[in-house]
Design a protein around this motif. Structure first.
Motif, short mmCIF file in Angstrom:
data_model
loop_
_atom_site.label_atom_id
_atom_site.label_comp_id
_atom_site.label_asym_id
_atom_site.label_seq_id
_atom_site.Cartn_x
_atom_site.Cartn_y
_atom_site.Cartn_z
N MET A 1 0.84 -1.20 0.00
CA MET A 1 0.00 0.00 0.00
C MET A 1 0.87 1.25 0.00
SD MET A 1 -3.12 -1.02 -0.18
CE MET A 1 -4.22 0.25 0.44
N ALA A 2 0.23 2.39 0.15
CA ALA A 2 0.96 3.66 0.01
C ALA A 2 1.69 4.05 1.29
CB ALA A 2 -0.02 4.75 -0.37
N LYS A 3 2.71 4.91 1.10
CA LYS A 3 3.46 5.49 2.21
C LYS A 3 2.92 6.91 2.42
CE LYS A 3 7.71 5.21 1.38
NZ LYS A 3 9.17 5.14 1.19
N ILE A 4 2.29 7.17 3.58
CA ILE A 4 1.61 8.44 3.82
C ILE A 4 2.25 9.15 5.01
CG2 ILE A 4 -0.59 9.55 4.39
CD1 ILE A 4 -2.02 7.21 3.08
N LEU A 16 -4.55 9.33 15.96
CA LEU A 16 -5.85 8.93 15.43
C LEU A 16 -5.76 8.66 13.92
CD1 LEU A 16 -8.90 8.50 15.67
CD2 LEU A 16 -9.19 10.98 15.35
N LEU A 17 -5.19 9.61 13.17
CA LEU A 17 -5.09 9.43 11.72
C LEU A 17 -4.18 8.25 11.38
CD1 LEU A 17 -4.80 13.14 10.46
CD2 LEU A 17 -6.85 11.70 10.68
N ARG A 22 -3.33 3.01 9.07
CA ARG A 22 -2.67 1.70 9.20
C ARG A 22 -3.69 0.58 9.09
NH1 ARG A 22 1.23 4.19 13.26
NH2 ARG A 22 3.19 4.34 12.07
N ASP A 23 -4.89 0.80 9.65
CA ASP A 23 -5.95 -0.20 9.52
C ASP A 23 -6.33 -0.41 8.06
OD1 ASP A 23 -6.04 -0.66 12.21
OD2 ASP A 23 -7.78 0.63 12.59
N GLU A 24 -6.13 0.64 7.23
CA GLU A 24 -6.42 0.54 5.80
C GLU A 24 -5.25 -0.09 5.03
OE1 GLU A 24 -9.32 1.47 4.06
OE2 GLU A 24 -10.10 1.49 6.12
N GLY A 25 -4.18 -0.42 5.74
CA GLY A 25 -3.05 -1.10 5.12
C GLY A 25 -1.93 -0.20 4.65
N ALA A 113 -10.63 11.39 0.59
CA ALA A 113 -9.55 12.29 0.15
C ALA A 113 -8.27 11.51 -0.12
CB ALA A 113 -9.30 13.36 1.22
N VAL A 114 -7.96 10.54 0.73
CA VAL A 114 -6.77 9.72 0.54
C VAL A 114 -6.90 8.90 -0.74
CG1 VAL A 114 -5.46 7.76 1.45
CG2 VAL A 114 -6.13 9.63 2.98
#
Length: 415
Positions: A1-4, A16-17, A22-25, A113-114
């Motif tokens: 997945m992406a690096k944010i 929180l974010l 991280r839960d989204e991978g 948005a992500v």
């Protein structure tokens, strides 16, 4: 997945974010302020950034402008604020942010948005030229930028009074955005025509040193000066000479009066020596983003070493030196030893460096060799620019270089 990368000074918001993404991978990186964000962005090169507007050291809008100015805004950025206004959102998107989220951030809005950001094609191509917008931490350079903007807002013509160590090109690039069309009139030797002005419409015409212009180039300058309004052009000229000195050299009095109508004195690199580390670092970042050099960073010791050098050739010499260091250093970090090893000529640039206990002929030849080696490196071997800078006719220049045992830069003539 992406690096944010999440940039926010509130630890609760970061946690929180981070947990949600991280839960989204996603792989999540964290920064508590703009200083940390710069370091993480440069080292990890994230796929996306969530950027808070209000931070204690540098606000998010300023950081966004800095990234845009030095070619680093090649990843999607979503700005966030709990005290946002429509004006803030508009300014952020004008600079390059792809979205704006108000705090508290709803889960679905964040994920949407992500998703939109990561679906956007990554920015490609050469970043815009470096301008004063990139130097957000230097008070003298920020003040210089404000003065330039104030003059440019009222006049299409600006003369820069310079000396050794000039920042003229960097300032000229800052009159308009770095992506504006650009034409160096000092490099135009044939008669200037309307087609060239049309191709530069809405952009900047630049003369790095008036005293180096030939008579035909002076006519080109006069031709362009009369057509600035018609083609929405800005003209920036620089010179170390006074109006009186240029008149003595045969310049048209009317043209000089026009050119010196609006002028400002520029600080030299020596006058902003404390800000030289930021100058060198931002130049290196821009070269990396433009894929002109491999990924490199300057150590603190290397930056201090660069700060102690005189840089008589100004911004152009500093940029050439940083590029040479990045290309010539084998490790990712450029240390002080590399500066000493790869830039031997600059270390002695403040003095002649020619032994004086030898016959005049040998001393003169040694000085000429050092002089031409310096300018060959500064102009990256471009013989057209070298001829203009040294004031030598091309045939004589080639003969002189051969006599000194230096290799002419034929393959760079069209650069």
């Amino acid at each position: 997945m992406a690096k944010i990368l999440i940039v926010d000074d509130e630890i609760g918001i970061r946690e929180l974010l981070s947990e949600i993404l991280r839960d989204e991978g996603h792989d999540v990186l964290l920064a508590e302020n703009a200083t940390a964000a710069r370091g993480v962005r440069n080292a990890a090169r994230p796929d996306m950034v969530l950027l808070d507007i209000w931070m204690p050291d540098t606000d998010g809008i300023t950081l966004l402008k800095e990234w845009a100015a030095n070619g680093q805004l090649n990843m999607p950025v979503v700005v966030m604020s709990g005290h946002g206004t429509i004006d803030t959102a508009v300014e952020a998107t004008r600079i390059g942010a792809i979205d704006y989220l108000e705090k508290p951030i709803a889960l679905q809005k964040l994920l949407a948005a992500v998703k939109r950001g990561l679906q956007r094609p990554q920015a490609q191509g050469t970043p815009p030229a470096l301008t004063l917008d990139a130097f957000t931490r230097s008070l003298p350079l920020r003040e210089l930028k404000r003065r330039v903007e104030q003059i440019a807002g009222s006049s299409r013509l600006l003369l820069l009074r310079t000396g050794s160590g000039s920042l003229a090109e960097l300032v000229a690039r800052s009159v308009l955005s770095g992506s504006a069309p650009w034409l160096d009139l000092g490099a135009v030797t044939a008669p200037l025509d309307i087609a060239q002005l049309q191709a530069t419409q809405g952009g900047v015409l630049f003369v790095p040193e008036l005293a180096r212009l030939s008579r035909p180039q002076q006519k080109n300058l006069a031709f362009a000066l009369e057509r600035l309004e018609r083609y929405d052009l800005r003209l920036v000229v620089a010179t170390e000479r006074s109006q009186k000195a240029l008149a003595v050299e045969g310049w048209d009095a009317g043209l000089l009066a026009r050119l010196f109508e609006v002028s400002m004195a520029l600080p030299s690199i020596a006058e902003v020596r404390d800000d030289l580390p930021e100058l060198a670092s931002q130049i290196l970042l821009h070269l990396v983003e433009a894929h002109e050099v491999p990924l490199r960073r300057l150590s603190t010791a290397a930056l201090n070493q660069l700060r102690n050098l005189p840089w008589p050739g100004g911004y152009a010499e500093l940029r050439a030196a940083v590029k040479s260091l990045a290309l010539g250093t084998l490790e990712e970090e450029i240390g002080a030893a590399e500066v000493r090893r790869l830039l031997p000529a600059e270390a002695g640039a403040g003095t002649c460096g020619v032994p004086l206990d030898q016959p005049l002929r040998e001393a003169r030849e040694a000085f000429e060799r050092m002089y031409f080696e310096h300018h060959l490196r500064l102009e990256a071997g471009n013989m057209t620019r070298l001829a203009e800078k040294t004031g030598l006719e091309r045939t004589h220049l080639y003969r002189k270089l051969k006599q000194l045992g230096l290799q002419p830069g034929r393959r760079h003539e069209d650069v």
